[in-house]
Write an enzyme that holds these catalytic residues in place. Structure first.
Site: not given
Ligand SMILES: Cc1cc2nc3c(=O)[nH]c(=O)nc-3n(C[C@H](O)[C@H](O)[C@H](O)COP(=O)(O)OP(=O)(O)OC[C@H]3O[C@@H](n4cnc5c(N)ncnc54)[C@H](O)[C@@H]3O)c2cc1C
Length: 308
Positions: A182, A231, A301
């Site tokens: 990510r 998320c 995240e």
């Protein structure tokens, strides 16, 4: 004042597109929260983008590049400087490059990822079906190295075209972007203008079948219809943040109008008039409980942006 410093390019016709002052970011983020951007611009062409970037760099005005706002937590006091939306950099097509078994698709940074998936499916191009259901634009997906079910953007990316702070355009191969989970790095940054992705070949109906399956799995396990930013925490090595949060008894925890989803514990939902401060407070509380329970320290995240 940022608007004053950028006045010249707006007044002299050096910018084509929409300009908004004091624009509430809550109107642009999937979480439906966040204070105002001093200036938000939606350039319609390359020259306008170039002129804004060049002027902002010259005046030392901070720049934030905005995709579809589906991974963002914007602070309540908002964003200083100029927020640049690439929503009008939207197109998708073939580059013509092929080695028989693979094809290369070129798309603008403001093209919705869903639109690229649809184009690929219709044209029998396979490799990104597992990304079905990820909202946002291509630029954001590349920058975040978005992924699901074991497939990430870096697996299909060939190259990106970027613009730097002086408005110069260059091309970067995948190996220059330093991808990790990510995350990416844009050495020539800050703006991704477009990307080329390489895909294999398969029957459109087979691809559609797989996309449907992946989407259904997401619908069964994620609160896709509620305002969230996906998320909240990264999955730690060998485990899932959602599992750890649930095991720590955090499902349903609430601060103000922000709640840990009862469907998927790594999603925090805006239940009404959520504030960024409440969101961050809940993140801290959940992080602490997970640390007490498992000894694991969760890392965010989502991208937190704005004045503290
Ligand atoms: C319901 C839901 C489900 C989700 N599921 C997933 C999932 O399964 N997997 C996953 O990985 N993510 C998921 N996400 C998170 C998010 O959708 C992805 O990270 C998405 O790729 C972000 O794209 P965006 O255009 O919205 O970027 P934004 O949120 O607008 O921006 C994210 C970051 O990218 C940068 N950026 C955006 N565009 C550019 C550009 N053109 N040039 C340079 N930098 C840029 C921004 O500056 C920012 O740092 C989900 C989110 C939601 C709301």
């Amino acid at each position: 004042m940022v608007d004053y410093k950028l006045k010249e390019i707006f007044d002299k016709g050096l910018f084509r597109g929409v300009i908004k002052f004091d624009e509430p970011m809550a109107a642009h983020t999937s979480l439906r929260l966040g204070g105002p951007a001093e200036v938000m611009v939606f350039p319609e062409d390359l020259a306008s983008l170039q002129n804004v970037l060049h002027a902002a760099t010259g005046e030392k005005i901070p720049v934030f590049v905005f995709g579809a706002g589906t991974n963002l937590l914007v602070t309540d006091t908002g964003i200083e400087g100029v927020v640049i939306s690439l929503r009008d950099f939207r197109d998708v097509g073939f580059t013509g490059e092929t080695d028989g078994s693979s094809v290369v698709i070129h798309a603008g940074a403001g093209t919705p990822l869903a639109g690229i998936l649809h184009f690929a499916q219709k044209n029998g191009c396979s490799g990104i079906e597992a990304l079905a259901g990820i909202p946002g634009y291509l630029g954001g997906a590349v920058y975040m190295n978005a992924g699901s079910f074991g497939v990430e953007m870096k697996d299909v990316l060939v190259s990106v075209t970027v613009m730097n702070g002086s408005g110069e355009v260059s091309m970067l191969g995948r190996d220059k972007m330093d991808f990790s989970y990510r995350q990416s790095n844009l050495p020539e940054g800050p703006v991704i203008l477009s990307a080329d992705i390489a895909l294999g070949r398969d029957k459109p109906e087979e691809i559609a079948g797989r996309m449907k399956e992946f989407l259904q799995r997401k619908k069964n396990t994620q609160p896709l219809g509620e305002p969230s930013a996906g998320c909240v925490f990264k999955n730690p090595e060998g485990d899932a943040a959602g599992r750890l949060i649930e095991a720590a008894g955090c499902k349903g925890m609430r601060t103000g109008d922000v709640e840990v989803s009862s469907v998927h514990a790594n999603y925090f939902i805006n239940k009404g008039r959520a504030k960024c401060a409440d969101f961050i407070g809940l993140m801290e509380a959940v992080k602490e409980r997970v640390r007490e329970q498992s000894g694991i320290i969760l890392e965010p995240e989502i991208t937190i942006v704005g004045k503290k």
